[in-house]
Design an enzyme around this catalytic site. Sequence first.
Site, PDB file in Angstrom:
ATOM      1  N   ASN A  28       0.831  -1.214   0.000  1.00  0.00           N
ATOM      2  CA  ASN A  28       0.000   0.000   0.000  1.00  0.00           C
ATOM      3  C   ASN A  28       0.855   1.250   0.000  1.00  0.00           C
ATOM      4  O   ASN A  28       1.974   1.257   0.518  1.00  0.00           O
ATOM      5  CB  ASN A  28      -0.880   0.057   1.257  1.00  0.00           C
ATOM      6  CG  ASN A  28      -2.037  -0.929   1.219  1.00  0.00           C
ATOM      7  OD1 ASN A  28      -2.394  -1.436   0.162  1.00  0.00           O
ATOM      8  ND2 ASN A  28      -2.619  -1.193   2.380  1.00  0.00           N
TER       9      ASN A  28
ATOM     10  N   LYS B  59      -0.007  -4.342   5.182  1.00  0.00           N
ATOM     11  CA  LYS B  59       0.430  -5.329   6.177  1.00  0.00           C
ATOM     12  C   LYS B  59       1.454  -6.288   5.582  1.00  0.00           C
ATOM     13  O   LYS B  59       2.389  -6.731   6.247  1.00  0.00           O
ATOM     14  CB  LYS B  59      -0.782  -6.090   6.722  1.00  0.00           C
ATOM     15  CG  LYS B  59      -1.731  -5.165   7.463  1.00  0.00           C
ATOM     16  CD  LYS B  59      -2.888  -5.876   8.111  1.00  0.00           C
ATOM     17  CE  LYS B  59      -3.990  -4.900   8.515  1.00  0.00           C
ATOM     18  NZ  LYS B  59      -3.559  -3.758   9.313  1.00  0.00           N
ATOM     19  N   GLY B  60       1.273  -6.612   4.285  1.00  0.00           N
ATOM     20  CA  GLY B  60       2.209  -7.520   3.640  1.00  0.00           C
ATOM     21  C   GLY B  60       3.593  -6.902   3.492  1.00  0.00           C
ATOM     22  O   GLY B  60       4.601  -7.483   3.914  1.00  0.00           O
ATOM     23  N   ALA B  61       3.645  -5.708   2.911  1.00  0.00           N
ATOM     24  CA  ALA B  61       4.946  -5.055   2.699  1.00  0.00           C
ATOM     25  C   ALA B  61       5.634  -4.800   4.037  1.00  0.00           C
ATOM     26  O   ALA B  61       6.855  -4.969   4.164  1.00  0.00           O
ATOM     27  CB  ALA B  61       4.748  -3.743   1.945  1.00  0.00           C
ATOM     28  N   ASN B  62       4.856  -4.416   5.045  1.00  0.00           N
ATOM     29  CA  ASN B  62       5.458  -4.173   6.362  1.00  0.00           C
ATOM     30  C   ASN B  62       6.089  -5.468   6.908  1.00  0.00           C
ATOM     31  O   ASN B  62       7.185  -5.449   7.478  1.00  0.00           O
ATOM     32  CB  ASN B  62       4.405  -3.677   7.352  1.00  0.00           C
ATOM     33  CG  ASN B  62       3.822  -2.323   6.960  1.00  0.00           C
ATOM     34  OD1 ASN B  62       4.415  -1.584   6.185  1.00  0.00           O
ATOM     35  ND2 ASN B  62       2.644  -2.007   7.480  1.00  0.00           N
TER      36      ASN B  62
ATOM     37  N   GLY C 138      -0.523  -5.845  22.407  1.00  0.00           N
ATOM     38  CA  GLY C 138       0.029  -4.493  22.493  1.00  0.00           C
ATOM     39  C   GLY C 138       0.964  -4.378  23.686  1.00  0.00           C
ATOM     40  O   GLY C 138       1.853  -5.213  23.892  1.00  0.00           O
TER      41      GLY C 138
ATOM     42  N   ASP D 200       2.621  -5.836  12.487  1.00  0.00           N
ATOM     43  CA  ASP D 200       3.342  -6.349  11.314  1.00  0.00           C
ATOM     44  C   ASP D 200       4.827  -6.529  11.633  1.00  0.00           C
ATOM     45  O   ASP D 200       5.464  -7.484  11.179  1.00  0.00           O
ATOM     46  CB  ASP D 200       3.204  -5.373  10.138  1.00  0.00           C
ATOM     47  CG  ASP D 200       1.751  -5.134   9.758  1.00  0.00           C
ATOM     48  OD1 ASP D 200       0.937  -6.061   9.924  1.00  0.00           O
ATOM     49  OD2 ASP D 200       1.441  -4.016   9.304  1.00  0.00           O
TER      50      ASP D 200
HETATM   51  O1  RIB Z   1      -0.855  -2.668   9.746  1.00  0.00           O
HETATM   52  C1  RIB Z   1      -0.619  -1.383   9.232  1.00  0.00           C
HETATM   53  C2  RIB Z   1      -0.959  -1.322   7.781  1.00  0.00           C
HETATM   54  O2  RIB Z   1      -2.340  -1.550   7.612  1.00  0.00           O
HETATM   55  C3  RIB Z   1      -0.689  -0.008   7.108  1.00  0.00           C
HETATM   56  O3  RIB Z   1       0.608   0.101   6.593  1.00  0.00           O
HETATM   57  C4  RIB Z   1      -1.788   0.091   6.064  1.00  0.00           C
HETATM   58  O4  RIB Z   1      -1.334   0.134   4.755  1.00  0.00           O
HETATM   59  C5  RIB Z   1      -2.721  -1.093   6.319  1.00  0.00           C
HETATM   60  O5  RIB Z   1      -2.501  -2.115   5.456  1.00  0.00           O
END
Ligand code: RIB
Length: 294
Positions: A10, A39-42, A207, A239
């Site tokens: 994203n 979430k994937g890229a992170n 958390g 993530d």
């Molecule tokens: O978990 C955080 C992510 O959730 C953000 O980077 C956003 O793009 C959503 O996917």
Amino acid sequence: MTIYNLGSINIDHVYRLPHLPGPGETLAALDYRTGLGGKGANQSAAAARAGARVVHLGAVGPDGGWTLDRLRGWGVEVDHVARVEAATGHAIINVDAAGENSIVIHHGANHGFAFDAVDRALAGAAPGDLLLLQNETAHQARAAMLAAGRGLRVMYSAAPFEVAAVQAVLPHVTLLALNAVEAAQLSAALGCAPEAVPVPQLLITRGAAGADWIEPARGLHLHVASPKVAAVDTTGAGDTFAGYLAAGLDAGDPPEAALRRAAAAAALKVTRHGTADAIPARAEVEAFLAGAGA
Ligand code: RIB
């Protein structure tokens, strides 16, 4: 081994606000930034920054070239990311003064690619490799079934939570990662206690209250504390935890050690604004752990 991550990419639009807006409220942002997220890229960024070999699967649109450059910069392999006509997925992220957020996503390219790309990438995978999944792309259940059939371990972050999607993936999962809210939602849907969700390994992140690891076959129930930090932005903390944990398990670390490092990485992340760009490198996490006397 290799981590294959079928995950969203994203473009995050992040607004810093005095508080999260209520219905009908118009609010002026204190700050606005864009950056890489999803979430994937992170999770790919976190796993790669932790030292794992990561192959990312997914899709971006014509506007997403820079997101792949960014992933590549951290060592994530992006040759199997499809380039499609739809715009790259994006997220509108509001962050309040306490670091809490609310997020709206638009799938865009994340839902606009064919399964063939996943199939081709997983053809190179070997038993013992790990498939990472979240809930922001197409094809999770099919990929999970294919990977499990080929002897890969399947780690699934059921976020954003959607009961039908989770139930479709669940039979193929080795490790299910939930936050406390998702665990309560799944437990209500399945009619069992959160800790009794039928998967070989279960992670529940809470958390600042730490995380629990439950592995019934070994009679294991571990709790790891979250290091105490001053949070400015919790976006992407889950993530970061998931990516670091995947990297640790992939490297053969025992769950205790992988969990402790993942909790430290997530704690460091919440002290920084941003998502993928704010995920700490392995050396920073080790220094933080050493400083904390862990
Ligand atoms: O978990 C955080 C992510 O959730 C953000 O980077 C956003 O793009 C959503 O996917």
